[in-house]
Design an enzyme around this catalytic site. Structure first.
Site: not given
Ligand code: A3P
Length: 295
Positions: A48, A108, A138
């Site tokens: 996340k 991860h 998140s």
């Molecule tokens: P939130 O749940 O706070 O919205 P991962 O890819 O490591 O699983 O992380 C997911 C998190 O990154 C989520 O956060 C998601 O919305 C956010 N995320 C994904 N793409 C993004 C982007 N282009 N810009 C900003 N945040 C992004």
């Protein structure tokens, strides 16, 4: 769906002291002996923290900012999740073995569990860190929608488990700190989610420089546009909606949830915030690694 039902919501299993999904633990020998190649690029993160975002950016760079090429497949196939092994659903090790070079690899794993072959081959690594409070929020929503995780319980219960490091991939602090230390003796580009939000163009340049890639100004513009949250949110090849509902149920909480820094303020009570500051602030003081925790 009997088999699918039985793989989900099972307790985590410790691998060398780090809680992982039961199916990764069972197949750990496969992960441990993963064969990295010298031209692999590894994207490492605590869950996340912006994994999908940086993955899309790097795939765009590898494809000279060609949007169509980057929509050739879902992000989880373009950048396979190395250690994710779920019987009958996913095997990142096997999937990567079939891929032509140069490969983009997602992990991860905390630094001490990374397969040796990445160090032996001196692979380049991009690490993205995000502040613990937003990660916790998140991850809580993600536990609800991604069924490979155990049930999260209440927000308070989840938060306690998070601070104790009793969630998949272990302690956030050990993760971010372990990878930070690794920078000293290995090519690791260490980025922060908050910096990427603040100035995407500056951070993109760091990535292209690190990768030694020439990217035209036009391509840079396309990359920044295509990887903005709103674009990725509606792009089926990056928003995880190509996965089965059994694995991720977006009606519970969408994978592309908010994409902002500071959402923790909408969730933490004053007491929970103090608990977090207590748990992390002192530890941070001992390190050169600093987070914008109050953002
Ligand atoms: P939130 O749940 O706070 O919205 P991962 O890819 O490591 O699983 O992380 C997911 C998190 O990154 C989520 O956060 C998601 O919305 C956010 N995320 C994904 N793409 C993004 C982007 N282009 N810009 C900003 N945040 C992004």
């Amino acid at each position: 769906m009997e088999e699918a039902d039985s793989v989900f919501r099972r307790p985590l299993v410790n691998v060398h002291g780090v809680p992982l999904f039961w199916s990764i633990a069972e197949e750990w020998a496969q992960v441990e002996t993963f064969q990295a190649r010298p031209d692999d690029l590894l994207i490492a993160t605590y869950p996340k923290s912006g994994t999908t975002w940086i993955s899309e950016i790097v795939d765009m760079i590898y494809n000279d900012g060609d949007v169509e090429k980057c929509q050739r497949d879902a992000i989880f196939n373009r950048v396979p999740f190395m250690e994710l092994i779920i019987p009958g659903m996913s095997n990142g090790v096997a999937r990567l073995a079939e891929r032509p070079s140069p490969r983009l690899v997602k992990t991860h794993l905390p630094v001490q569990l990374l397969p040796e072959s990445f160090w032996e081959n001196n692979c380049k690594i991009i690490y993205v860190a995000r502040n613990a409070k937003d990660v916790a929020v998140s991850y809580y929503y993600f536990h609800q929608m991604a069924k490979i995780h155990p049930e999260p319980g209440t927000w308070q219960e989840f938060l306690e488990r998070f601070v104790a490091g009793e969630v998949a991939f272990g302690s956030w602090f050990h993760h971010v700190k372990g990878w930070w230390e690794k920078k000293k003796d290995h090519p690791v580009l260490y980025l922060f989610y908050e910096d990427m939000k603040e100035n995407p163009s500056r951070e993109l340049q760091k990535v292209t420089q690190f990768l030694g890639k020439e990217v035209t100004e036009e391509a840079q513009k396309r990359i920044l546009h295509h990887t903005a949250f709103r674009e990725m949110q509606k792009n089926p090849t990056s928003n995880y909606r190509m996965l089965s509902t059994a694995e991720m149920d977006h009606s519970v909480s969408p994978f592309m949830r908010k994409g902002i820094a500071g959402d923790w303020k909408n969730h933490f009570t004053v007491a929970q915030n103090e608990r977090f500051d207590e748990a992390y602030t002192e530890k941070m003081k001992e390190s050169t690694l600093q987070f914008r925790m109050q953002i």
